[in-house]
Scaffold this motif. Structure first.
Motif, PDB file in Angstrom:
ATOM      1  N   SER A   1      -5.050 -10.295  15.119  1.00  0.00           N
ATOM      2  CA  SER A   1      -5.857  -9.582  14.136  1.00  0.00           C
ATOM      3  C   SER A   1      -5.202  -9.645  12.759  1.00  0.00           C
ATOM      4  CB  SER A   1      -5.999  -8.118  14.563  1.00  0.00           C
ATOM      5  OG  SER A   1      -6.595  -7.367  13.530  1.00  0.00           O
ATOM      6  N   LEU A   2      -6.032  -9.704  11.717  1.00  0.00           N
ATOM      7  CA  LEU A   2      -5.522  -9.619  10.354  1.00  0.00           C
ATOM      8  C   LEU A   2      -4.847  -8.268  10.101  1.00  0.00           C
ATOM      9  CD1 LEU A   2      -8.423 -11.367   8.424  1.00  0.00           C
ATOM     10  CD2 LEU A   2      -6.045 -12.138   8.475  1.00  0.00           C
ATOM     11  N   ALA A   3      -5.088  -7.291  10.955  1.00  0.00           N
ATOM     12  CA  ALA A   3      -4.434  -5.984  10.820  1.00  0.00           C
ATOM     13  C   ALA A   3      -2.919  -6.135  10.812  1.00  0.00           C
ATOM     14  CB  ALA A   3      -4.867  -5.045  11.945  1.00  0.00           C
ATOM     15  N   LEU A   4      -2.430  -7.181  11.436  1.00  0.00           N
ATOM     16  CA  LEU A   4      -0.999  -7.459  11.528  1.00  0.00           C
ATOM     17  C   LEU A   4      -0.340  -7.528  10.154  1.00  0.00           C
ATOM     18  CD1 LEU A   4       1.178  -8.405  13.666  1.00  0.00           C
ATOM     19  CD2 LEU A   4       0.483 -10.725  13.083  1.00  0.00           C
TER      20      LEU A   4
ATOM     21  N   SER B   1      -0.901  -0.630   7.201  1.00  0.00           N
ATOM     22  CA  SER B   1      -1.298   0.343   8.214  1.00  0.00           C
ATOM     23  C   SER B   1      -2.668  -0.040   8.769  1.00  0.00           C
ATOM     24  CB  SER B   1      -1.378   1.756   7.606  1.00  0.00           C
ATOM     25  OG  SER B   1      -2.453   1.833   6.690  1.00  0.00           O
ATOM     26  N   VAL B   2      -2.977   0.463   9.938  1.00  0.00           N
ATOM     27  CA  VAL B   2      -4.288   0.228  10.541  1.00  0.00           C
ATOM     28  C   VAL B   2      -5.363   0.820   9.643  1.00  0.00           C
ATOM     29  CG1 VAL B   2      -5.752   0.733  12.541  1.00  0.00           C
ATOM     30  CG2 VAL B   2      -3.360   0.126  12.869  1.00  0.00           C
TER      31      VAL B   2
ATOM     32  N   ARG C   1      -3.261  -5.656  -3.632  1.00  0.00           N
ATOM     33  CA  ARG C   1      -2.937  -4.582  -2.695  1.00  0.00           C
ATOM     34  C   ARG C   1      -1.569  -4.831  -2.105  1.00  0.00           C
ATOM     35  NH1 ARG C   1      -6.423  -3.347   0.561  1.00  0.00           N
ATOM     36  NH2 ARG C   1      -8.184  -4.295  -0.471  1.00  0.00           N
ATOM     37  N   PHE C   2      -1.047  -3.812  -1.420  1.00  0.00           N
ATOM     38  CA  PHE C   2       0.158  -3.992  -0.633  1.00  0.00           C
ATOM     39  C   PHE C   2      -0.220  -4.687   0.667  1.00  0.00           C
ATOM     40  CE2 PHE C   2       1.872  -0.305  -3.072  1.00  0.00           C
ATOM     41  CZ  PHE C   2       3.022  -0.916  -3.543  1.00  0.00           C
ATOM     42  N   MET C   3       0.599  -5.630   1.089  1.00  0.00           N
ATOM     43  CA  MET C   3       0.457  -6.298   2.378  1.00  0.00           C
ATOM     44  C   MET C   3       1.810  -6.185   3.073  1.00  0.00           C
ATOM     45  SD  MET C   3      -2.719  -7.233   2.333  1.00  0.00           S
ATOM     46  CE  MET C   3      -2.902  -8.322   3.734  1.00  0.00           C
ATOM     47  N   LYS C   4       1.854  -6.560   4.356  1.00  0.00           N
ATOM     48  CA  LYS C   4       3.093  -6.393   5.129  1.00  0.00           C
ATOM     49  C   LYS C   4       3.472  -7.707   5.808  1.00  0.00           C
ATOM     50  CE  LYS C   4       3.071  -4.453   9.126  1.00  0.00           C
ATOM     51  NZ  LYS C   4       2.854  -3.538  10.224  1.00  0.00           N
ATOM     52  N   ARG C   5       4.733  -8.073   5.665  1.00  0.00           N
ATOM     53  CA  ARG C   5       5.254  -9.269   6.305  1.00  0.00           C
ATOM     54  C   ARG C   5       5.601  -8.970   7.772  1.00  0.00           C
ATOM     55  NH1 ARG C   5       6.488 -12.142   1.474  1.00  0.00           N
ATOM     56  NH2 ARG C   5       7.442 -10.808  -0.082  1.00  0.00           N
TER      57      ARG C   5
ATOM     58  N   ALA D   1       2.770   5.539  -0.846  1.00  0.00           N
ATOM     59  CA  ALA D   1       2.092   5.249  -2.114  1.00  0.00           C
ATOM     60  C   ALA D   1       0.704   4.655  -1.878  1.00  0.00           C
ATOM     61  CB  ALA D   1       2.942   4.305  -2.967  1.00  0.00           C
ATOM     62  N   CYS D   2       0.589   3.770  -0.876  1.00  0.00           N
ATOM     63  CA  CYS D   2      -0.724   3.192  -0.551  1.00  0.00           C
ATOM     64  C   CYS D   2      -1.719   4.288  -0.190  1.00  0.00           C
ATOM     65  CB  CYS D   2      -0.601   2.222   0.624  1.00  0.00           C
ATOM     66  SG  CYS D   2       0.194   0.675   0.222  1.00  0.00           S
ATOM     67  N   HIS D   3      -1.268   5.265   0.597  1.00  0.00           N
ATOM     68  CA  HIS D   3      -2.147   6.355   1.013  1.00  0.00           C
ATOM     69  C   HIS D   3      -2.450   7.307  -0.143  1.00  0.00           C
ATOM     70  CE1 HIS D   3      -2.285   5.201   5.180  1.00  0.00           C
ATOM     71  NE2 HIS D   3      -0.968   5.138   5.233  1.00  0.00           N
ATOM     72  N   VAL D   4      -1.450   7.573  -0.975  1.00  0.00           N
ATOM     73  CA  VAL D   4      -1.665   8.427  -2.143  1.00  0.00           C
ATOM     74  C   VAL D   4      -2.716   7.794  -3.049  1.00  0.00           C
ATOM     75  CG1 VAL D   4      -0.600   9.300  -4.274  1.00  0.00           C
ATOM     76  CG2 VAL D   4       0.614   9.520  -2.092  1.00  0.00           C
ATOM     77  N   ALA D   5      -2.641   6.474  -3.202  1.00  0.00           N
ATOM     78  CA  ALA D   5      -3.602   5.765  -4.051  1.00  0.00           C
ATOM     79  C   ALA D   5      -5.020   5.926  -3.542  1.00  0.00           C
ATOM     80  CB  ALA D   5      -3.238   4.288  -4.136  1.00  0.00           C
ATOM     81  N   ARG D   6      -5.161   6.168  -2.268  1.00  0.00           N
ATOM     82  CA  ARG D   6      -6.490   6.369  -1.679  1.00  0.00           C
ATOM     83  C   ARG D   6      -6.892   7.844  -1.691  1.00  0.00           C
ATOM     84  NH1 ARG D   6      -4.174   2.063   0.717  1.00  0.00           N
ATOM     85  NH2 ARG D   6      -5.481   0.230   0.966  1.00  0.00           N
ATOM     86  N   GLY D   7      -6.051   8.691  -2.307  1.00  0.00           N
ATOM     87  CA  GLY D   7      -6.389  10.100  -2.459  1.00  0.00           C
ATOM     88  C   GLY D   7      -6.150  10.948  -1.222  1.00  0.00           C
ATOM     89  N   ARG D   8      -5.346  10.469  -0.298  1.00  0.00           N
ATOM     90  CA  ARG D   8      -5.112  11.219   0.937  1.00  0.00           C
ATOM     91  C   ARG D   8      -4.105  12.336   0.720  1.00  0.00           C
ATOM     92  NH1 ARG D   8      -5.631   5.852   3.137  1.00  0.00           N
ATOM     93  NH2 ARG D   8      -7.674   5.782   4.101  1.00  0.00           N
ATOM     94  N   THR D   9      -4.274  13.397   1.493  1.00  0.00           N
ATOM     95  CA  THR D   9      -3.357  14.523   1.445  1.00  0.00           C
ATOM     96  C   THR D   9      -2.112  14.201   2.275  1.00  0.00           C
ATOM     97  OG1 THR D   9      -4.238  15.565   3.435  1.00  0.00           O
ATOM     98  CG2 THR D   9      -5.310  16.128   1.323  1.00  0.00           C
TER      99      THR D   9
END
Length: 185
Positions: free
Chosen positions: A49-52, A56-57, A81-85, A134-142
Motif C-alpha cells: 500500500s502507498l500508506a507505507l 501516518s495512516v 507534504r511530509f512523507m516517510k522513508r 506538526a502534520c496533525h497540528v496542520a490539519r487542526g487536530r486537538t
C-alpha cells in the motif's frame, strides 16, 4: 524510430525522477529513484500500500478527499507534504499524480515524488515525533485526537506541541495552528 516495450520499461526504471504506478493505492511498480528516495528495495515495494510512505495512516486517508476531484477531471494534482522513508525518517516532499482512469481515479494512477527542503517555518531541527505532531497540528487536530492517532498520551502530545511552539517562536496554540497551516494538507 519507435521505442519498444523493453526500452520503455528501462526508461521507467532508470528515470531520474521518483515514479510509481498504483492500482487502488497499491504500488504496482516503482523505479530505482523511488526506491532510493524511500530507502527501500523496489521489489519489496511492489504489492504494498502507498500508506507505507505516509507519516501516518490518517495522513494516507486524509489525502484522498483533496485529490479525487482533480484526478476525476483528468488533471494532474500536486501538493507538498511530509512523507516517510522506509527507515521512518519524515521529509518534505512534492507529490504529483495523474489518474490513468479518470472515471475511477484511484483504479490506476501514476505518481512522481521529489524531496524538497523543509519550509523555513518547519525547518527548526524538528524531531521525527515533532514532525508527525506538526502534520496533525496542520490539519487542526486537538492533542487528544493526535494522541489517539499516534498511540501516545495527550500529555506527551502536549509536550511535543510545547517544543514546537518554542522552536517556531509562537506564544500560543492558535499561532502554532496558523504557522503550521502553510502548505501542509
Amino acid at each position: 524510430m519507435a521505442c519498444g516495450d523493453d526500452d520503455l520499461a528501462e526508461g521507467f526504471r532508470s528515470a531520474p525522477v521518483a515514479l510509481a504506478l498504483s492500482r487502488h493505492r497499491i504500488i504496482q511498480a516503482c523505479n530505482r529513484a523511488f526506491a532510493a528516495l524511500f530507502r527501500a528495495e523496489a521489489d519489496a515495494l511492489a504489492g504494498r500500500s502507498l500508506a507505507l510512505i505516509y507519516p501516518s495512516v490518517d495522513a494516507f486517508a486524509d489525502v484522498v478527499e483533496h485529490w479525487l476531484g482533480p484526478l476525476r477531471d483528468g488533471a494532474e494534482f500536486a501538493d507538498e507534504r511530509f512523507m516517510k522513508r522506509g527507515d521512518g525518517d519524515v521529509f518534505w516532499c512534492r507529490v504529483a499524480g495523474r489518474s490513468l482512469t479518470p472515471a475511477d481515479p484511484l483504479a490506476r494512477a501514476v505518481w512522481s515524488f521529489a524531496e524538497l527542503p523543509t519550509p523555513p517555518h518547519l525547518d527548526q531541527a524538528l524531531s521525527r515525533r515533532e514532525r508527525d505532531v506538526a502534520c496533525h497540528v496542520a490539519r487542526g487536530r486537538t492533542s487528544k485526537e493526535i494522541a489517539k492517532l499516534m498511540g501516545l498520551s495527550p500529555r506527551t502530545v502536549e509536550g511535543h506541541r510545547l517544543r514546537l511552539m518554542r522552536k517556531l517562536k509562537v506564544s500560543n496554540a492558535a499561532e502554532l495552528n496558523v504557522r503550521m497551516g502553510g502548505g501542509v494538507i
